[in-house]
Design a protein around this motif. Structure first.
Motif, PDB file in Angstrom:
ATOM      1  N   LYS A  76      17.331  10.767 -41.245  1.00 31.42           N
ATOM      2  CA  LYS A  76      16.400  11.210 -39.991  1.00 31.42           C
ATOM      3  C   LYS A  76      16.150  10.227 -39.019  1.00 31.42           C
ATOM      4  CE  LYS A  76      11.758  13.295 -40.328  1.00 31.42           C
ATOM      5  NZ  LYS A  76      10.788  13.480 -41.247  1.00 31.42           N
ATOM      6  N   SER A  77      16.207  10.990 -37.492  1.00 32.85           N
ATOM      7  CA  SER A  77      16.206  10.068 -36.569  1.00 32.85           C
ATOM      8  C   SER A  77      15.006  10.424 -35.582  1.00 32.85           C
ATOM      9  CB  SER A  77      17.462  10.054 -35.559  1.00 32.85           C
ATOM     10  OG  SER A  77      18.447   9.300 -36.164  1.00 32.85           O
ATOM     11  N   MET A  78      14.498   9.579 -34.895  1.00 35.60           N
ATOM     12  CA  MET A  78      13.585  10.075 -33.852  1.00 35.60           C
ATOM     13  C   MET A  78      14.048  10.033 -32.699  1.00 35.60           C
ATOM     14  SD  MET A  78       9.775   8.536 -32.980  1.00 35.60           S
ATOM     15  CE  MET A  78       9.218   8.306 -34.728  1.00 35.60           C
ATOM     16  N   LEU A  79      13.751  10.789 -31.686  1.00 37.88           N
ATOM     17  CA  LEU A  79      14.292  10.715 -30.372  1.00 37.88           C
ATOM     18  C   LEU A  79      13.070  10.965 -29.297  1.00 37.88           C
ATOM     19  CD1 LEU A  79      16.860  10.494 -28.255  1.00 37.88           C
ATOM     20  CD2 LEU A  79      16.756  13.105 -27.925  1.00 37.88           C
ATOM     21  N   VAL A  80      12.693   9.705 -28.753  1.00 35.31           N
ATOM     22  CA  VAL A  80      11.432   9.788 -27.835  1.00 35.31           C
ATOM     23  C   VAL A  80      12.126  10.217 -26.671  1.00 35.31           C
ATOM     24  CG1 VAL A  80       9.858   8.478 -26.628  1.00 35.31           C
ATOM     25  CG2 VAL A  80      10.296   7.599 -28.972  1.00 35.31           C
ATOM     26  N   VAL A  81      11.497  11.089 -26.145  1.00 35.03           N
ATOM     27  CA  VAL A  81      12.061  11.869 -24.712  1.00 35.03           C
ATOM     28  C   VAL A  81      10.809  11.840 -23.657  1.00 35.03           C
ATOM     29  CG1 VAL A  81      12.340  14.180 -23.715  1.00 35.03           C
ATOM     30  CG2 VAL A  81      13.571  13.579 -25.661  1.00 35.03           C
ATOM     31  N   LEU A 128      16.455  11.935 -13.917  1.00 33.37           N
ATOM     32  CA  LEU A 128      16.712  10.973 -13.399  1.00 33.37           C
ATOM     33  C   LEU A 128      16.870   9.598 -14.171  1.00 33.37           C
ATOM     34  CD1 LEU A 128      13.093  11.235 -11.621  1.00 33.37           C
ATOM     35  CD2 LEU A 128      15.165  11.616 -10.599  1.00 33.37           C
ATOM     36  N   ALA A 129      17.465   9.525 -15.328  1.00 29.31           N
ATOM     37  CA  ALA A 129      17.529   8.410 -16.147  1.00 29.31           C
ATOM     38  C   ALA A 129      18.590   9.077 -17.396  1.00 29.31           C
ATOM     39  CB  ALA A 129      16.884   7.643 -16.788  1.00 29.31           C
ATOM     40  N   GLU A 130      19.269   8.080 -17.881  1.00 28.98           N
ATOM     41  CA  GLU A 130      20.489   8.213 -18.942  1.00 28.98           C
ATOM     42  C   GLU A 130      19.855   7.498 -20.329  1.00 28.98           C
ATOM     43  OE1 GLU A 130      22.963  10.291 -18.775  1.00 28.98           O
ATOM     44  OE2 GLU A 130      22.594  10.680 -16.465  1.00 28.98           O
ATOM     45  N   PRO A 131      20.134   8.211 -21.272  1.00 33.50           N
ATOM     46  CA  PRO A 131      21.267   9.460 -21.634  1.00 33.50           C
ATOM     47  C   PRO A 131      20.094  10.742 -21.289  1.00 33.50           C
ATOM     48  CG  PRO A 131      20.278   8.491 -23.645  1.00 33.50           C
ATOM     49  CD  PRO A 131      19.667   7.488 -22.702  1.00 33.50           C
ATOM     50  N   SER A 132      20.628  11.762 -21.016  1.00 36.22           N
ATOM     51  CA  SER A 132      19.818  12.975 -21.003  1.00 36.22           C
ATOM     52  C   SER A 132      19.353  13.450 -22.429  1.00 36.22           C
ATOM     53  CB  SER A 132      20.735  14.137 -20.485  1.00 36.22           C
ATOM     54  OG  SER A 132      21.890  14.464 -21.448  1.00 36.22           O
ATOM     55  N   ILE A 133      18.732  14.438 -22.587  1.00 38.69           N
ATOM     56  CA  ILE A 133      18.337  15.082 -23.834  1.00 38.69           C
ATOM     57  C   ILE A 133      19.531  15.368 -24.823  1.00 38.69           C
ATOM     58  CG2 ILE A 133      16.708  16.593 -25.033  1.00 38.69           C
ATOM     59  CD1 ILE A 133      14.950  16.359 -22.606  1.00 38.69           C
ATOM     60  N   PRO A 134      20.421  16.099 -24.291  1.00 38.99           N
ATOM     61  CA  PRO A 134      21.437  16.486 -25.041  1.00 38.99           C
ATOM     62  C   PRO A 134      22.214  15.352 -25.422  1.00 38.99           C
ATOM     63  CG  PRO A 134      21.242  18.114 -23.294  1.00 38.99           C
ATOM     64  CD  PRO A 134      20.365  17.036 -23.052  1.00 38.99           C
ATOM     65  N   GLY A 152      21.477  12.172 -25.849  1.00 41.29           N
ATOM     66  CA  GLY A 152      20.620  11.509 -26.719  1.00 41.29           C
ATOM     67  C   GLY A 152      20.638  11.975 -28.115  1.00 41.29           C
ATOM     68  N   LEU A 153      20.731  13.331 -28.163  1.00 39.51           N
ATOM     69  CA  LEU A 153      20.832  14.131 -29.363  1.00 39.51           C
ATOM     70  C   LEU A 153      22.025  14.044 -29.902  1.00 39.51           C
ATOM     71  CD1 LEU A 153      18.719  17.270 -28.746  1.00 39.51           C
ATOM     72  CD2 LEU A 153      17.929  15.751 -30.493  1.00 39.51           C
ATOM     73  N   ARG A 154      23.057  14.225 -29.362  1.00 37.63           N
ATOM     74  CA  ARG A 154      24.682  14.002 -29.642  1.00 37.63           C
ATOM     75  C   ARG A 154      24.590  12.703 -30.090  1.00 37.63           C
ATOM     76  NH1 ARG A 154      25.828  16.889 -24.118  1.00 37.63           N
ATOM     77  NH2 ARG A 154      25.607  19.138 -24.673  1.00 37.63           N
ATOM     78  N   ALA A 155      24.282  11.629 -29.414  1.00 33.42           N
ATOM     79  CA  ALA A 155      24.655  10.255 -29.955  1.00 33.42           C
ATOM     80  C   ALA A 155      23.630  10.076 -31.079  1.00 33.42           C
ATOM     81  CB  ALA A 155      23.754   9.350 -29.055  1.00 33.42           C
ATOM     82  N   ALA A 156      22.599  10.633 -31.552  1.00 28.44           N
ATOM     83  CA  ALA A 156      21.866  10.512 -32.622  1.00 28.44           C
ATOM     84  C   ALA A 156      22.568  10.952 -33.878  1.00 28.44           C
ATOM     85  CB  ALA A 156      20.539  11.172 -32.749  1.00 28.44           C
ATOM     86  N   ILE A 157      23.394  12.228 -33.728  1.00 27.52           N
ATOM     87  CA  ILE A 157      24.100  12.996 -34.567  1.00 27.52           C
ATOM     88  C   ILE A 157      25.328  12.286 -34.844  1.00 27.52           C
ATOM     89  CG2 ILE A 157      25.296  15.205 -35.104  1.00 27.52           C
ATOM     90  CD1 ILE A 157      23.139  16.491 -33.273  1.00 27.52           C
ATOM     91  N   ALA A 158      26.183  11.737 -33.726  1.00 23.65           N
ATOM     92  CA  ALA A 158      27.261  11.011 -33.941  1.00 23.65           C
ATOM     93  C   ALA A 158      26.933   9.863 -34.833  1.00 23.65           C
ATOM     94  CB  ALA A 158      27.466  10.537 -32.803  1.00 23.65           C
ATOM     95  N   GLY A 159      25.707   9.343 -34.596  1.00 20.86           N
ATOM     96  CA  GLY A 159      25.285   7.984 -35.621  1.00 20.86           C
ATOM     97  C   GLY A 159      24.919   8.343 -37.041  1.00 20.86           C
ATOM     98  N   GLY A 160      24.992   9.481 -37.235  1.00 23.84           N
ATOM     99  CA  GLY A 160      24.806  10.024 -38.688  1.00 23.84           C
ATOM    100  C   GLY A 160      23.478  10.776 -38.958  1.00 23.84           C
ATOM    101  N   ALA A 161      22.670  11.035 -37.841  1.00 21.52           N
ATOM    102  CA  ALA A 161      21.490  11.877 -38.391  1.00 21.52           C
ATOM    103  C   ALA A 161      21.782  13.356 -38.627  1.00 21.52           C
ATOM    104  CB  ALA A 161      20.753  11.981 -36.862  1.00 21.52           C
ATOM    105  N   SER A 162      21.053  13.798 -39.759  1.00 19.99           N
ATOM    106  CA  SER A 162      21.395  15.093 -40.119  1.00 19.99           C
ATOM    107  C   SER A 162      20.087  15.814 -39.811  1.00 19.99           C
ATOM    108  CB  SER A 162      21.585  15.152 -41.608  1.00 19.99           C
ATOM    109  OG  SER A 162      20.459  14.488 -42.323  1.00 19.99           O
TER     110      SER A 162
END
Lengths: 121, 121
Positions: free
Chosen positions: B2-7, B45-51, B53-63
């Motif tokens: 489980k990951s958290m993404l602060v947006v 205005l900054a990177e990563p975008s929300i999509p 960021g989500l894709r990176a979390a998933i690529a890192g193993g987040a289910s």
């Protein structure tokens, strides 16, 4: 008498401004003896303005006002615009102490609040 | 996992974006067993975008990813824009659970944090 003025950006959405007003009411009900009143003001797009909010607190009897920027990052509004608005009223009332608290995003406890918030949400 | 993404909104000021990145690092260091990683993303205005960021979390193993809107009011960004960005990635990864936590301004503990913050500041 010491007052707190919560300063938010202000929004075109009335509900967002009302959230800030509700927060000020909630703070006013929770505040301990260190503050006798809490009110709010807006940098843009909503009333009262920061100078008018300060003037109202002073008219209500405040001899000291602490301005709390309800902002998450130290952008131009926090660094330049809010201090500039505060200075207008400092010049009008040299006998009143008006101090600027750090903006909300600078609060060290914010991280632990976020963790509790996400875990309970 | 489980990951958290602060947006956050994202700013033209690099320092403001860095504050959010630092917050995500701090959260990552404080988080208990309920989250294995914390990262951040920006609406504009900054990177990563929300999509991204989500894709990176998933690529890192987040289910499972919990998105935490680092916003103080429930404006259009919170109500419409962030859910829309999240839906892009939900459609790409139907097997991944992506949930939206309430925005920060909705945290009931915020008022008591502000009182402590102003009294110590």
């Amino acid at each position: 008498m010491k007052s707190m003025l919560v300063v938010a950006h202000g929004s075109r959405r009335a509900e967002s401004n009302d959230e800030v007003r509700e927060l000020a009411r909630l703070l006013g009900s929770q505040v301990d003896a260190s503050f006798e009143s809490v009110s709010c003001a807006f940098l843009e797009l909503a009333e009262p303005s920061i100078p008018d909010g300060l003037r109202a607190a002073i008219a209500g009897g405040a001899s000291e006002v602490v301005v709390m920027p309800y902002f998450l990052s130290a952008g131009r509004h926090v660094v330049t615009d809010i201090p500039g608005e505060v200075d207008i009223v400092r010049a009008e009332y040299p006998g009143i102490t008006i101090t600027l608290a750090p903006y909300l995003g600078a609060a060290p406890e914010l991280a632990s609040l976020i963790l509790r918030h996400v875990q309970s949400g």
